[in-house]
Each structure stands twice: as C-alpha cells, then as structure tokens.
Scaffold this motif. Structure first.
Motif, PDB file in Angstrom:
ATOM      1  N   PRO A   1      51.838  36.628  20.111  1.00 19.62           N
ATOM      2  CA  PRO A   1      52.889  36.860  21.105  1.00 19.62           C
ATOM      3  C   PRO A   1      52.502  37.870  22.189  1.00 19.62           C
ATOM      4  O   PRO A   1      52.957  37.766  23.324  1.00 19.62           O
ATOM      5  N   LYS A   2      51.619  38.819  21.853  1.00 20.29           N
ATOM      6  CA  LYS A   2      51.170  39.796  22.847  1.00 20.29           C
ATOM      7  C   LYS A   2      50.436  39.137  24.004  1.00 20.29           C
ATOM      8  O   LYS A   2      50.390  39.657  25.104  1.00 20.29           O
ATOM      9  N   HIS A   3      49.801  38.000  23.719  1.00 18.32           N
ATOM     10  CA  HIS A   3      48.992  37.333  24.744  1.00 18.32           C
ATOM     11  C   HIS A   3      49.804  36.333  25.557  1.00 18.32           C
ATOM     12  O   HIS A   3      49.318  35.801  26.539  1.00 18.32           O
ATOM     13  N   SER A   4      51.022  36.003  25.104  1.00 18.11           N
ATOM     14  CA  SER A   4      51.826  35.005  25.805  1.00 18.11           C
ATOM     15  C   SER A   4      52.208  35.519  27.186  1.00 18.11           C
ATOM     16  O   SER A   4      52.455  36.711  27.373  1.00 18.11           O
ATOM     17  N   LEU A   5      52.282  34.607  28.156  1.00 19.84           N
ATOM     18  CA  LEU A   5      52.643  35.003  29.510  1.00 19.84           C
ATOM     19  C   LEU A   5      54.153  34.959  29.648  1.00 19.84           C
ATOM     20  O   LEU A   5      54.785  33.961  29.327  1.00 19.84           O
ATOM     21  N   LYS A   6      54.722  36.063  30.139  1.00 18.68           N
ATOM     22  CA  LYS A   6      56.174  36.199  30.108  1.00 18.68           C
ATOM     23  C   LYS A   6      56.761  36.254  31.512  1.00 18.68           C
ATOM     24  O   LYS A   6      57.579  37.100  31.812  1.00 18.68           O
ATOM     25  N   GLY A   7      56.307  35.372  32.373  1.00 21.85           N
ATOM     26  CA  GLY A   7      56.863  35.363  33.725  1.00 21.85           C
ATOM     27  C   GLY A   7      55.978  36.108  34.696  1.00 21.85           C
ATOM     28  O   GLY A   7      56.196  37.284  34.983  1.00 21.85           O
ATOM     29  N   ILE A   8      54.949  35.415  35.202  1.00 13.02           N
ATOM     30  CA  ILE A   8      53.963  36.056  36.085  1.00 13.02           C
ATOM     31  C   ILE A   8      54.095  35.462  37.481  1.00 13.02           C
ATOM     32  O   ILE A   8      54.200  34.247  37.629  1.00 13.02           O
ATOM     33  N   SER A   9      54.108  36.311  38.487  1.00 15.29           N
ATOM     34  CA  SER A   9      54.168  35.840  39.866  1.00 15.29           C
ATOM     35  C   SER A   9      53.192  36.623  40.733  1.00 15.29           C
ATOM     36  O   SER A   9      53.130  37.848  40.631  1.00 15.29           O
ATOM     37  N   PHE A  10      52.427  35.918  41.555  1.00 15.36           N
ATOM     38  CA  PHE A  10      51.563  36.565  42.546  1.00 15.36           C
ATOM     39  C   PHE A  10      50.982  35.490  43.460  1.00 15.36           C
ATOM     40  O   PHE A  10      51.163  34.292  43.215  1.00 15.36           O
ATOM     41  N   GLN A  11      50.314  35.937  44.505  1.00  8.41           N
ATOM     42  CA  GLN A  11      49.676  35.010  45.436  1.00  8.41           C
ATOM     43  C   GLN A  11      48.250  35.468  45.715  1.00  8.41           C
ATOM     44  O   GLN A  11      47.960  36.650  45.668  1.00  8.41           O
ATOM     45  N   VAL A  12      47.391  34.499  46.005  1.00  9.67           N
ATOM     46  CA  VAL A  12      46.054  34.834  46.498  1.00  9.67           C
ATOM     47  C   VAL A  12      45.845  34.069  47.795  1.00  9.67           C
ATOM     48  O   VAL A  12      46.076  32.858  47.846  1.00  9.67           O
TER      49      VAL A  12
END
Ligand SMILES: Nc1ncnc2c1ncn2[C@@H]1O[C@H](COP(=O)(O)OP(=O)(O)OP(=O)(O)O)[C@@H](O)[C@H]1O
Ligand SMILES: [Mg+2]
Length: 500
Positions: free
Chosen positions: A269-280
């Motif tokens: 569970p520590k490695h699960s992604l919990k809502g990531i937002s960004f742009q490149v």
C-alpha cells in the motif's frame, strides 16, 4: 604478515576482449581496497574469478600466503571469501533466516537444526547491529535490508574476505552510510574487504587504497587519503572529466505529458499511487526525487502503459489506450530502472536489442519482412554514438558489462526521436565518463524540445539535470521545488514526508 588476498597476473580473454590482462593486486587484513575503472574495464570479471564463478586463463590466487585453486563459490567460501553481488541472489518468498542458512543448514540433511540456526543467526544479527527481522520475507524488505541479508549470509559462512561489487548502486544515502560503518568495523576486526563502485566520493570515504583498472590492466594503486575524485577520474578515463552539467535556462513549450488524479494499486500500500497530478512541457526536465519505494516505480509503469490506473493521462493533449505499444508509437521513450528485466532481452544480440519495441515497424520491418541492412545500420549507429564497448552488433545482451548494457538502452531510447522521455535511474551503474556523456545527451534532447521526466535516487543527478523537482512520498507528491531552491535540506525534509 601475509596479505589476506593476493592476485598475480590474472588473465581472462573473451572472444572480443581481453577482460583481464595480467592483473596483480593485493589486499591486507584490516584494509578496504577499492577497485575502480570504466564500464567494461574488467572489475566484475576479476571478482568472479576470485569467487570461483569464472575460470581464468592464467594467474594465481593466493590466500594468506598460500596459492589456492578456486573453481566454485563453494571453494571460495571454504577459503573464507564471501561475495555480495549487485543483483542479489536471494530467494524472495523465503524468510531472512531461511535465506541465510540455505545451503549451510546446521544439523543433518534429514533433520535441520532450526533452533540452533536461529540462535546463531540471531547472535550474528545482533553483533553486526543489522536489526533484521529473521521471519520477514525477502520480498517485503527494502533493498538496503536485502543487502544486509546477503552480508549476513556471507558472514554466517565465515567470510573473512568480503567482496562487494557495486553495493551502493541501489542504496539510499542513509543506507550507504550504514554499509560504510559496517565495512569499517568489519576490517577493524582484522578482516579484509574489496569494494567496487563508480561513486568516487564513496570510494574516497571508505577505502584505504584504491586500484584503478583500465582496459583490463592495472593503471596504478594509490593510497586513498592522498588522492581525489578528480585524480581517480583522470586515471580511470585517461582525460579530465567535467563533473558538472552545463545547462542554460530555457522557456518550456507546450504541455507534452499531463497527469491528473492518477491512482494505481500496488501489492504494498505504501507504493500505491494516491492521486498524482503534474505536467511536463516540451523542452523541460522534470525530476522526481524520493526515497525508492514511494511509488516512483508504479508511476513510471502507469505512464508507460505497463500498469493499469485510474485518472487521466494525456500525451500531447491526447488520451491513449493504457498499452505500452500505444504510448510508444505515439512517441514515448522509456529507460527502465531494471535493465535486465525490461531494458534488454539478455539472449538477444546487440542488433536485436537496439530495435526492441520498434522491431515491427519501418524501417526495420517493411511489408512483413525484417530488413537486415537497416537493422544492422541502426545498431552500428547506436553502438558508435553511445560508445558501447565492445563495438559489436552481435554480442548477446548478457555478455555486456553493467554500464555498457545501460548505454545500449539509453542509445536506443534517445535515437528514436521521442516526444517524451521517461528516464528511470538512467545512469545507475554507469562510469563517471559515461554519466557525463548521458547527461549531455539528455540535456541536448531537452534543448531540441524533448519533454523529460527523470526519476532518480541520486539527488545530485536530479538536482543537476532538472528544471523543476517533484518529491514523492508514500504515493503522493509532497511538494515541488525549482531547481535553484532545491537544497539538499529542503529535498530531504520533503523526502521524509515533512512539509515545511
Ligand atoms: N561471458 C562473457 N562473454 C563475453 N564477453 C564478456 C563476458 N563477460 C564479460 N565480458 C566482457 O568482458 C569485459 C569486462 O566486463 P566486466 O563485467 O568485468 O566489466 P566491469 O569492469 O565490471 O564493468 P561495469 O562497470 O560496467 O560493471 C567487457 O567488455 C564485457 O563485455
Ligand atoms: Mg561490473
């Protein structure tokens, strides 16, 4: 007093290279000897010879003044030689205790004396200050702890001469520090250690003497306290190495990669992604810093179509099917963190490895037929431009040294003219000259308008290449810093999950 280990005139020829050319060196009791050299210089080959994994053509191995024959790891262990490989040899579903005693179980084969094993291993665990939970399964342990299991295993087998081949490549700075403390203590107790690393600052910190190898030959041995990173780099590479990245500010272009509310599951569970937002954006390098195991691997897998996710990812404004082939065809290149699993097919030739992922397309396949000339020409170009040694297009993936395998992958991924590059640990295991080169290539591609997402455990690398830095912690982005505000301290706090 006799040296712990002496090597005399060790020679090993492979079909295309003289990997070891009359190498002589020695290490004394109470001493850490570092061995440094460029990718393919012959370091791992030499150590495999000492550990009985490779048979030399010539030369002598002398342990405590006595010439010995080492034809298998069993022989090496019997002579007190232990080895910690870069790729761990542990059995993942087994516990720490099971792994440590595997192959040297006390008691009789019919009845393993587990109670005795536990007592002995626990005592060693205490003595070494390793704090390992003997009942934990290997697959649940962080890399740094897995490495301790490897060391414990060697010492349980009474190793007095410990060989470590790039032991810090996958460690966090904190874990590396603990390893060095262990090593210093280990040799102070009268043992000996051989330490191979491309991180010259570490070599200087932990070793007593350093032997430099180039093209299979010893260039020289120096007292570590009298040398410097610059001198070692010069001896290794044969020229000055510029250790800082030359980068000019750029105004980034349009958004090439847009991630919104990305959620993905992982077994831990520590490695699960919990809502990531960004742009490149085009023409910028966005770095992802963080202690390994905080979701970086999962993020890269999701973006490259290797792991299912919820949320939105847009490539050049478009949503694409969650498939590796679809994102690759669109123009995404990927330097994976695990080069042996995902980067190369180990039994394929250089030629085949250079077109992996594009093999079914023009110009490599036309009307259903493989185009041998185009494939060969492409491989030659990658091998030349990225200084892959040896200069072969035939060699099987597994026969390359670690760093040269990495150069093939970087060359393949950069030379297909991508729009987005996702680079995970792009210079892990790569020598200092080649790091300089790969960094230059990444920055040149950025200057031509490539959007780069860089994931690296090496803070120096993240800081020197990135225009902006995002810090990940337990599957979230803890914060964003501009390159110039990203001091080690500020990064460190965010990496520990603390917002200023
Ligand atoms: N089984 C093999 N068959 C053919 N060539 C090999 C084999 N193993 C190693 N070599 C070659 O021997 C040379 C030395 O390789 P080695 O792995 O010892 O380098 P290294 O110094 O450990 O490099 P790195 O820093 O990249 O790990 C390389 O050119 C490599 O391609
Ligand atoms: Mg090696």
């Amino acid at each position: 007093m006799a040296k712990a280990l002496e090597l005399r005139n060790i020679t090993k020829r492979y079909p295309l290279v003289l990997a070891n050319d009359r190498i002589s060196l020695d290490v004394g009791w109470g001493e850490v000897l570092a061995i440094v050299g460029e990718n393919g210089a012959g370091k791992s080959t030499l150590m495999k010879i000492v550990y009985g994994l490779v048979k030399p053509d010539q030369g002598e191995i002398i342990v405590e003044g006595v010439p010995v024959h080492v034809t298998s790891p069993r022989d090496a262990i019997a002579k007190g030689i232990g080895m910690v490989h870069q790729h761990f040899m542990l059995v993942e579903p087994f516990t720490v205790l099971e792994n440590v005693i595997l192959g040297s179980e006390p008691g009789s084969p019919a009845q393993i004396d587990l109670a005795r094993a536990r007592t002995e291993v626990e005592a060693l665990n205490k003595e070494l200050g390793f704090n390992l939970d003997l009942d934990a399964k290997i697959e649940d342990l962080a890399v740094g702890l897995q490495q301790r299991v490897e060391i414990l295993k060697a010492i349980y087998r009474k190793a007095r001469i410990l060989i470590l081949d790039e032991p810090t490549a996958v460690l966090t700075p904190q874990e590396a520090e603990e390893l060095f403390e262990f090593l210093r203590k280990f040799v102070q107790q009268g043992n000996a250690a051989i330490f191979i690393s491309h991180k010259l600052a570490e070599v200087i910190r932990v070793s007593d003497r350093t032997t430099v190898i180039r093209d299979g030959k010893v260039v020289g041995t120096v007292n570590t306290k009298d040398t410097s990173v610059e001198e070692l780099a010069r001896m290794m590479v044969g020229r000055e190495v510029i250790l800082t990245v030359q980068k000019t500010p750029k105004t980034p272009g349009e958004v090439m990669l847009e991630v919104e509310g990305l959620v993905a599951q992982s077994h831990n569970p520590k490695h699960s992604l919990k809502g990531i937002s960004f742009q490149v954006r085009a023409g910028e390098v966005v770095g992802i810093a963080g202690v390994e195991g905080n979701g970086q691997t999962e993020l890269v897998e999701a973006l490259t179509g290797l792991r299912p996710y919820l949320g939105k990812v847009r490539y050049g404004g478009q949503e694409l099917p969650q498939k590796a082939r679809a994102v690759r065809e669109w123009g995404l290149s990927h330097i994976p963190e695990d080069r042996n699993q995902r980067g190369l097919v180990l039994d394929f030739s250089t030629r085949e490895n250079c077109i992996l992922g594009d093999h079914y397309r023009k110009p490599y396949t036309i009307m259903g037929f493989l185009e041998a000339d185009n494939i060969e020409q492409h491989a030659r170009m990658v091998v030349e431009n990225f200084d892959v040694r040896p200069r072969s297009t035939e060699l099987a993936g597994r026969r390359y040294s670690g760093g040269n395998a990495q150069k093939i992958i970087v060359g393949r991924e950069l030379s297909r003219d991508p729009r987005v590059l996702i680079a995970a640990q792009p210079t892990r295991g790569v020598d200092i000259g080649a790091i300089e080169f790969i960094h230059e290539q990444i920055i040149a591609a950025r200057d031509r308008g490539l959007a780069v997402l860089l994931v690296s455990a090496d803070l120096n690398e993240v800081r020197s290449l990135s225009d902006r830095i995002l810090v990940m912690f337990e599957g979230r982005i803890m914060g964003e810093l501009k390159a110039e505000e990203a001091t080690e301290e500020r990064l460190g706090l965010l990496m520990a999950g603390i917002r200023a």
